[in-house]
Scaffold this active site. Structure first.
Site, PDB file in Angstrom:
ATOM      1  N   LYS A   1      -6.768   3.455  -3.414  1.00 50.74           N
ATOM      2  CA  LYS A   1      -7.191   3.447  -2.016  1.00 50.74           C
ATOM      3  C   LYS A   1      -7.400   4.876  -1.567  1.00 50.74           C
ATOM      4  O   LYS A   1      -6.644   5.768  -1.950  1.00 50.74           O
ATOM      5  CB  LYS A   1      -6.100   2.743  -1.199  1.00 50.74           C
ATOM      6  CG  LYS A   1      -6.263   2.762   0.303  1.00 50.74           C
ATOM      7  CD  LYS A   1      -5.190   1.895   0.973  1.00 50.74           C
ATOM      8  CE  LYS A   1      -5.137   2.125   2.473  1.00 50.74           C
ATOM      9  NZ  LYS A   1      -4.072   1.346   3.135  1.00 50.74           N
TER      10      LYS A   1
ATOM     11  N   ASP B   1       0.861  -1.181   0.000  1.00 53.22           N
ATOM     12  CA  ASP B   1       0.000   0.000   0.000  1.00 53.22           C
ATOM     13  C   ASP B   1       0.901   1.236   0.000  1.00 53.22           C
ATOM     14  O   ASP B   1       1.464   1.602   1.034  1.00 53.22           O
ATOM     15  CB  ASP B   1      -0.894   0.019   1.246  1.00 53.22           C
ATOM     16  CG  ASP B   1      -1.992  -1.049   1.193  1.00 53.22           C
ATOM     17  OD1 ASP B   1      -1.775  -2.095   0.537  1.00 53.22           O
ATOM     18  OD2 ASP B   1      -3.048  -0.848   1.817  1.00 53.22           O
TER      19      ASP B   1
ATOM     20  N   LYS C   1     -10.133   0.406  -2.534  1.00 49.23           N
ATOM     21  CA  LYS C   1     -10.033   0.184  -1.092  1.00 49.23           C
ATOM     22  C   LYS C   1     -10.330   1.471  -0.342  1.00 49.23           C
ATOM     23  O   LYS C   1      -9.464   2.332  -0.222  1.00 49.23           O
ATOM     24  CB  LYS C   1      -8.631  -0.329  -0.729  1.00 49.23           C
ATOM     25  CG  LYS C   1      -8.429  -0.512   0.793  1.00 49.23           C
ATOM     26  CD  LYS C   1      -7.088  -1.132   1.119  1.00 49.23           C
ATOM     27  CE  LYS C   1      -6.834  -1.125   2.624  1.00 49.23           C
ATOM     28  NZ  LYS C   1      -5.502  -1.647   2.974  1.00 49.23           N
TER      29      LYS C   1
END
Lengths: 510, 304
Positions: free
Chosen positions: B204, B141, B240
């Protein structure tokens, strides 16, 4: 009775889920995709206390009609009867007008603040019973509970609050000259927003010191009769509000009744013309809010997904039973294809079914008669060569239903591009330049509303100055407010409802 | 941008703006969906399967990560119907601990990298961190350099994403846009396109360190961008939302939005994740309530 929406995804690109690299254990996972089918979420109806039979509301009392006739009001989603409702005759209309005339003598002399108190009381009672009113509105008319709960009933209460506030400030609304109420107002309202139209008519009339005889639509009389109960509960003086139910002839008698000083009608252009002819030379005041064939103009710089949402709201809100529905979509040609791709995909996500299900987006068509009219016009569109798109959707076997529909390859001369369909049917046309958009938008007999989607503020102003419509919504659609005057011109009628302009329709000045 | 995507011009609608009022109204409508009974159980089960169980505190220890991993594999040890979560998300320094504990489970290891949360360390350092994390973790991430984005250096942001993508090999790359710092929905849409074109596997919303973190309107903008990108390029990108998702009700709302905006093809942990540290127990409590008809004590569910 609830129908499931099409659960198949409308993604033409549905590709298999990629396997993210690098991980172990990915093979243990369940296969891609799941079916997220919403379980029925019906609004409770156990708090309802509908009577089996409703009489006429005249002079503060429910009274049976002179001829003793009643007709059934049915639930258009199931065709099941809801209640028997009185059918007024000429005698009953006369009695109601006479009661309103008697009440006018004292009501019109009441200080504005006192009238305001009654209106505030009504507004609060509407809020207190909003769930019940919303459920009855959906049962009787077929509209989704989400709309009656979140749009109709809150706007009804707002209208009474707004006009309650005006009641003791009318000298400021009409400065510089004396004003007087008109007298008995004969008000005839349609079936698409039964209680909201009642509020638009009754609240300004009462605030300005008039009394009313209201004729609700024959297919949707129930909330008007519940409102009559609220009038009793609020202690409103007898005869200030009267409700006479029944079919078209009752409305015709009401507008022609000699004791009526002002007629307010919302409904079809054909009936509006008939009323105007009948009233010619009578000295009665008249305001008409009639049909529409609104242009919803989308430019290629518009925020596309929000414009799609606006178009959906513009035409499928209340099954398209909206006089200001954005029923002609004018797309700038350069983005017509990507826009239609999003629009049809969004249509496939609309949930059509049980109006009382909280997740329903599109409910039942109001009546068999209206369904027939929609069906006939859609058939004419196909016959005239337009291309019809309807998302796959399962309709209930009982009741009156029509799927969300869209026509492309529409010529401006097609009936579906000219006539008001008053159903969930959108006609899509294209344009190349702003000038052409204005020309196409104005190429109609109507002039009630229009919409424009663009990120250019200058173009919004340019368009709104040129589109001949009573309301032009910019980057939104179907926004209503008690303070904003609403009404049309050309064959969409005349007079305004809401705001100071709406009050002016109920007073005589000078 | 990478050579592959640079050849293909963006479709005209990629850079269209977003209308705030209309977007928020749409999000509010999605949030008003009433999800009951079997639909609710389906969504709650899916929410667990899509959760990236996260701990990103300066005070994280190997012991804390071990506890987290146990919870990830067996969220409710007494209920065999409860599935494991999708991944455990930790700092790179603790990724190896998570790796050890999750070795025999389907739960994946995700590590934040590239100078999380600020993304302001020198790029060589961020790249080295990503490379090191990729040696241990299944999923990376990364954060973008919001300063560069807001200064209009889009090329730099895209190049950095592409470089990280190359550095982490085949690892699954989630690109954190930190939407709370982007200053509006138009930029969220732009940053989404930029990250997807530069090689993100997932986009995300947030680090969870900045308020506002994930919001439904932001997620809807990103979903629309993902849909448009799939149409334009054929590539499927995941989403996400992360940060501030604490209740089952919120999780269900995101799943409803995915269902209605992207379609049910996206209702899978391969394409959708919820980044959350304290969501899981509320979901478990709601599942127990659906089965038993009443709420249990919070003490019936383990803290971590």
């Amino acid at each position: 009775m609830a129908t499931s929406p099409p659960t198949t995804s409308a993604t033409p690109d549905a590709a298999p889920a990629p396997r993210p690299g690098g991980g172990h254990g990915a093979e243990d996972r369940r296969p891609a995709g799941g079916r997220f089918t919403y379980a029925p979420a019906p609004e409770a109806t156990d708090h309802l206390r509908l009577r089996d039979r409703y009489e006429l509301f005249i002079d503060g009392q429910f009274r049976p009609p002179a001829a003793g006739e009643h007709r059934l009001s049915i639930n258009p989603a199931t065709e099941e009867p809801l209640a028997e409702v009185a059918e007024a005759g000429p005698e009953d209309v006369e009695r109601a007008v006479a009661a309103a005339a008697r009440a006018f003598r004292s009501w019109s002399r009441l200080p504005g603040g006192r009238r305001g108190r009654y209106l505030f009381r009504l507004a609060r009672l509407i809020q207190e019973r909003q769930r019940e009113l919303a459920v009855v509105e959906s049962l009787d008319g077929g509209k989704p509970i989400r709309e009656s709960r979140d749009v109709d009933i809150p706007l009804v209460a707002q209208h009474f609050f707004y006009h309650a506030g005006w009641a003791d400030k009318l000298d400021h609304a009409f400065p510089g000259a004396p004003w007087r109420p008109l007298g008995v107002c004969g008000q005839v309202i349609p079936w698409n927003f039964p209680l909201m139209m009642l509020a638009w008519k009754i609240a300004p009339a009462l605030a300005t010191g008039n009394t009313v005889v209201l004729k609700p639509a024959e297919t949707t009389p129930l909330t008007a009769l519940l409102f009559a109960e609220l009038c009793q509960q609020a202690g409103l003086p007898d005869g200030v509000v009267n409700v006479v139910t029944g079919g078209g002839p009752v409305g015709a008698q009401l507008v022609r009744a000699p004791g009526v000083a002002k007629v307010a009608f919302t409904g079809s252009t054909a009936v509006g013309k008939e009323i105007q002819r009948a009233l010619a030379g009578s000295g009665k005041r008249l305001s008409l809010e009639l049909g529409g064939k609104a242009a919803h103009v989308v430019f290629d710089d518009a925020p596309m997904d929000q414009a799609v949402e606006g178009v959906i709201n513009g035409i499928y809100f209340n099954q398209g039973h909206v006089c200001c529905a954005g029923s002609r979509l004018l797309l700038q040609e350069s983005m017509a294809e990507p826009f239609l791709r999003r629009l049809t995909r969004r249509m496939a996500r609309l949930r059509v079914g049980d109006p009382l299900d909280k997740n329903t987006d599109v409910g039942a068509i109001n009546s068999r008669e209206q369904l027939g009219r929609i069906t006939e016009l859609v058939a004419s569109g196909v016959a005239q060569g337009a291309r019809l798109y309807q998302p796959p959707c399962e309709l209930p076997s009982r009741g009156f239903w029509f799927p969300p529909s869209l026509f492309t390859d529409v010529a401006p001369s097609h009936r579906i591009a000219r006539e008001e369909i008053f159903g969930p049917v959108l006609a899509v046309l294209t344009f190349r330049t702003p000038a052409e958009a204005v020309e196409r938008a104005n190429n109609t007999r109507y002039g009630l509303s229009a919409g424009v989607w663009t990120q250019s503020g200058a173009r919004i102003l340019w368009m709104s100055q040129r589109m001949r419509a009573g309301v032009v919504w910019a980057n939104t659609y179907n926004q209503f407010d008690a303070a904003a005057p609403f009404g049309g011109f050309r064959e969409s009628g005349f007079g305004r409802e809401g705001g100071v302009q709406g009050l002016a329709a109920y007073v005589e000045r000078g | 941008m990478s050579a592959a995507t640079a050849r293909r011009p963006l479709p005209a609608e990629a850079l269209l703006g977003v209308d705030q009022v209309g977007l928020e109204a749409r999000a509010a409508m999605l949030a008003s969906r009433s999800i009951k009974r079997e639909a609710k159980l389906f969504a709650l089960d899916l929410a667990i399967r899509c959760t990236d169980l996260t701990s990103l505190e300066g005070a994280d220890t190997p012991g804390r990560v071990a506890t987290l991993c146990t919870k990830a594999m067996h969220p409710a040890p007494l209920d065999p119907t409860i599935p494991p979560v999708a991944a455990v998300c930790v700092y790179p320094a603790l990724a190896a601990v998570a790796r050890d504990h999750l070795r025999c489970s389907p739960v994946r290891v995700a590590a934040v990298a590239t100078g999380f949360p600020g993304g302001q360390a020198p790029f060589e350092g961020r790249l080295a961190e990503a490379r090191a994390a990729a040696a241990v973790a299944d999923e990376i991430d990364m954060v973008i350099d919001r300063g560069a984005f807001l200064a209009g250096r889009y090329g730099q942001v895209a190049d950095e994403i592409a470089a990280v993508k190359a550095a982490v090999g085949g690892r699954h790359l989630k690109v954190i846009l930190e939407t709370g710092e982007l200053g509006g929905y138009d930029n969220v849409r732009r940053a989404s396109w930029l990250a997807m074109a530069a090689g993100a596997d997932f986009i995300k919303t947030s680090t969870g360190k900045i308020q506002p973190a994930a919001t439904l309107p932001v997620a809807v903008v990103m979903m629309e961008a993902i849909r448009d990108f799939a149409w334009a390029t054929g590539r499927i990108i995941g989403l996400k939302p992360a940060g501030g998702i604490r209740t089952a009700r919120q999780a269900i709302t995101y799943l409803v939005a995915v269902n209605e905006v992207l379609g049910d093809d996206w209702l899978t942990p391969e394409r959708f994740r919820l980044g959350a540290s304290s969501l899981l127990n509320d979901v478990l409590m709601q599942i127990a309530k659906e089965h038993s008809g009443g709420y249990q004590s919070p003490d019936d569910f383990s803290d971590a």
